[in-house]
Design a protein around this motif. Structure first.
Motif, PDB file in Angstrom:
ATOM      1  N   SER A  24       0.817  -1.181  -0.027  1.00  0.00           N
ATOM      2  CA  SER A  24      -0.146   0.054  -0.079  1.00  0.00           C
ATOM      3  C   SER A  24       0.765   1.455   0.058  1.00  0.00           C
ATOM      4  N   LYS A  25       2.158   1.053   0.383  1.00  0.00           N
ATOM      5  CA  LYS A  25       3.054   2.255   0.497  1.00  0.00           C
ATOM      6  C   LYS A  25       3.698   2.556  -1.050  1.00  0.00           C
ATOM      7  N   LEU A  26       3.758   1.537  -1.679  1.00  0.00           N
ATOM      8  CA  LEU A  26       4.555   1.585  -3.192  1.00  0.00           C
ATOM      9  C   LEU A  26       3.979   2.517  -4.146  1.00  0.00           C
ATOM     10  N   GLN A  27       4.571   3.152  -4.857  1.00  0.00           N
ATOM     11  CA  GLN A  27       4.205   3.927  -6.127  1.00  0.00           C
ATOM     12  C   GLN A  27       4.869   3.705  -7.099  1.00  0.00           C
ATOM     13  N   LYS A  28       4.245   3.409  -8.318  1.00  0.00           N
ATOM     14  CA  LYS A  28       4.668   3.012  -9.733  1.00  0.00           C
ATOM     15  C   LYS A  28       5.126   4.322 -10.344  1.00  0.00           C
ATOM     16  N   VAL A  29       6.404   4.409 -11.058  1.00  0.00           N
ATOM     17  CA  VAL A  29       6.851   5.385 -11.454  1.00  0.00           C
ATOM     18  C   VAL A  29       7.544   4.810 -13.041  1.00  0.00           C
ATOM     19  N   GLU A  30       7.005   5.314 -14.179  1.00  0.00           N
ATOM     20  CA  GLU A  30       7.614   5.203 -15.367  1.00  0.00           C
ATOM     21  C   GLU A  30       8.590   6.330 -15.975  1.00  0.00           C
ATOM     22  N   LEU A  31       9.647   5.654 -16.434  1.00  0.00           N
ATOM     23  CA  LEU A  31      10.733   6.717 -16.488  1.00  0.00           C
ATOM     24  C   LEU A  31      11.349   6.503 -18.003  1.00  0.00           C
ATOM     25  N   ASP A  32      11.578   7.646 -19.026  1.00  0.00           N
ATOM     26  CA  ASP A  32      12.379   7.283 -20.272  1.00  0.00           C
ATOM     27  C   ASP A  32      13.479   6.904 -19.877  1.00  0.00           C
ATOM     28  N   LYS A  33      14.167   6.734 -21.003  1.00  0.00           N
ATOM     29  CA  LYS A  33      15.580   6.424 -21.276  1.00  0.00           C
ATOM     30  C   LYS A  33      16.680   7.646 -20.942  1.00  0.00           C
ATOM     31  N   ASN A  34      17.668   7.703 -20.504  1.00  0.00           N
ATOM     32  CA  ASN A  34      18.552   8.696 -20.018  1.00  0.00           C
ATOM     33  C   ASN A  34      17.759   9.782 -19.056  1.00  0.00           C
ATOM     34  N   THR A  35      16.882   9.177 -18.232  1.00  0.00           N
ATOM     35  CA  THR A  35      16.234   9.959 -17.115  1.00  0.00           C
ATOM     36  C   THR A  35      17.038  10.145 -15.915  1.00  0.00           C
ATOM     37  N   ILE A  36      17.392  11.178 -15.195  1.00  0.00           N
ATOM     38  CA  ILE A  36      17.918  11.382 -14.009  1.00  0.00           C
ATOM     39  C   ILE A  36      17.125  11.009 -12.870  1.00  0.00           C
ATOM     40  N   ILE A  37      17.418  10.046 -12.183  1.00  0.00           N
ATOM     41  CA  ILE A  37      16.493   9.603 -11.108  1.00  0.00           C
ATOM     42  C   ILE A  37      16.716  10.585  -9.875  1.00  0.00           C
ATOM     43  N   LEU A  38      18.276  10.583  -9.350  1.00  0.00           N
ATOM     44  CA  LEU A  38      18.853  11.353  -8.321  1.00  0.00           C
ATOM     45  C   LEU A  38      19.787  12.300  -8.894  1.00  0.00           C
ATOM     46  N   GLU A  39      19.770  13.456  -8.492  1.00  0.00           N
ATOM     47  CA  GLU A  39      20.955  14.438  -9.021  1.00  0.00           C
ATOM     48  C   GLU A  39      21.995  14.660  -7.890  1.00  0.00           C
ATOM     49  N   ILE A  40      23.157  14.831  -8.263  1.00  0.00           N
ATOM     50  CA  ILE A  40      24.175  14.962  -7.298  1.00  0.00           C
ATOM     51  C   ILE A  40      23.840  16.040  -6.535  1.00  0.00           C
ATOM     52  N   GLY A  41      24.056  16.135  -5.101  1.00  0.00           N
ATOM     53  CA  GLY A  41      23.689  17.108  -4.262  1.00  0.00           C
ATOM     54  C   GLY A  41      22.159  17.288  -3.684  1.00  0.00           C
ATOM     55  N   LYS A  42      21.352  16.105  -4.377  1.00  0.00           N
ATOM     56  CA  LYS A  42      19.706  16.057  -3.768  1.00  0.00           C
ATOM     57  C   LYS A  42      20.082  14.998  -2.784  1.00  0.00           C
ATOM     58  N   THR A  43      18.993  14.854  -1.897  1.00  0.00           N
ATOM     59  CA  THR A  43      19.024  13.785  -1.043  1.00  0.00           C
ATOM     60  C   THR A  43      17.918  12.918  -1.363  1.00  0.00           C
ATOM     61  N   GLU A  44      18.279  11.569  -1.373  1.00  0.00           N
ATOM     62  CA  GLU A  44      17.676  10.311  -1.689  1.00  0.00           C
ATOM     63  C   GLU A  44      16.403  10.351  -0.754  1.00  0.00           C
ATOM     64  N   LYS A  45      15.400  10.194  -1.221  1.00  0.00           N
ATOM     65  CA  LYS A  45      14.070   9.990  -0.410  1.00  0.00           C
ATOM     66  C   LYS A  45      13.626   8.661  -0.805  1.00  0.00           C
ATOM     67  N   TYR A  46      13.823   7.810  -1.730  1.00  0.00           N
ATOM     68  CA  TYR A  46      13.288   6.638  -2.175  1.00  0.00           C
ATOM     69  C   TYR A  46      14.057   5.467  -2.186  1.00  0.00           C
ATOM     70  N   LEU A  47      13.491   4.332  -1.905  1.00  0.00           N
ATOM     71  CA  LEU A  47      14.175   3.022  -2.078  1.00  0.00           C
ATOM     72  C   LEU A  47      13.253   2.414  -3.313  1.00  0.00           C
ATOM     73  N   SER A  48      13.874   2.305  -4.589  1.00  0.00           N
ATOM     74  CA  SER A  48      12.999   1.644  -5.467  1.00  0.00           C
ATOM     75  C   SER A  48      13.296   0.204  -5.794  1.00  0.00           C
ATOM     76  N   PHE A  49      12.336  -0.514  -6.545  1.00  0.00           N
ATOM     77  CA  PHE A  49      12.584  -1.680  -7.053  1.00  0.00           C
ATOM     78  C   PHE A  49      12.447  -1.635  -8.528  1.00  0.00           C
ATOM     79  N   ILE A  50      13.323  -1.926  -9.579  1.00  0.00           N
ATOM     80  CA  ILE A  50      13.213  -2.005 -10.913  1.00  0.00           C
ATOM     81  C   ILE A  50      12.512  -3.065 -11.575  1.00  0.00           C
ATOM     82  N   SER A  51      11.293  -2.925 -11.938  1.00  0.00           N
ATOM     83  CA  SER A  51      10.466  -4.096 -12.401  1.00  0.00           C
ATOM     84  C   SER A  51      10.914  -4.187 -13.832  1.00  0.00           C
ATOM     85  N   LYS A  52      11.322  -3.162 -14.593  1.00  0.00           N
ATOM     86  CA  LYS A  52      11.884  -3.252 -15.917  1.00  0.00           C
ATOM     87  C   LYS A  52      12.838  -2.104 -16.080  1.00  0.00           C
TER      88      LYS A  52
END
Length: 188
Positions: A24-52
């Motif tokens: 119930s706490k999981l969110q699905k996110v779809e990302l394009d190729k070459n998308t920055i998930i986390l930028e240097i200097g930003k704080t990581e807020k998520y633990l993510s599971f790669i389904s694809k």
């Protein structure tokens, strides 16, 4: 979402009620190729599971990035040090292919840890697994030749060589693309 359940159950089975709460706490996110998930200097807020997809961890440089990790389908991705300390990341994470993630926020994960029976065991075992992967990589960089590291990579993760540009693979094993080209010619 079934992939995550299977992955977690292989570590330590969750009860149906614990799984329902976690899911119930999981969110699905779809990302394009070459998308920055986390930028240097930003704080990581998520633990993510790669389904694809395929994701890389790297330190951006003007001349060439320093790639130090690749993650694939059915693996977790996060800037774990930033996630744990809630401090700015010293590296970036980006997709190398179209990528589907299931992610949970740090706050929600803490709630799962506090509200379920099996999640602390699963979290500990996953942290241990990440440590062993990191330790193996460090020892490889210190004890193996570039050619041995390339051959190890090829035998452990053959899909890596088909899905990732050679310049990133060269960076990952700690050599230039030209040196990797010479190694590949010598091997073939």
């Amino acid at each position: 979402m079934n992939e995550i359940r299977k992955y977690i159950d292989n570590i330590s089975p969750m009860t149906d009620s614990d799984w329902t709460f976690f899911a119930s706490k999981l969110q699905k996110v779809e990302l394009d190729k070459n998308t920055i998930i986390l930028e240097i200097g930003k704080t990581e807020k998520y633990l993510s599971f790669i389904s694809k997809g395929v994701v890389r961890l790297y330190i951006p440089r003007v001349e060439s990035d320093l790639t130090f990790g690749f993650l694939f389908d059915n693996e977790f991705v996060t800037a774990y040090d930033s996630f744990l300390t809630q401090s700015p990341s010293e590296y970036q994470i980006e997709t190398l292919t179209e990528t589907s993630l299931w992610r949970i926020s740090n706050n929600d994960l803490q709630e799962v840890y506090n509200s379920t029976n099996s999640s602390n065991i699963i979290g500990r075992k996953m942290a241990e697994k990440m440590y062993l992967i990191k330790s193996k990589r460090e020892l490889s960089l210190l004890n193996r030749t570039a050619e041995e590291r390339y051959l190890d990579l090829f035998s452990e993760r053959p899909n890596l060589l088909q899905q990732i540009p050679l310049k990133y693979i060269a960076s990952y094993i700690g050599i230039t693309p030209q040196a990797l080209s010479r190694i590949r010619k010598r091997i073939n």
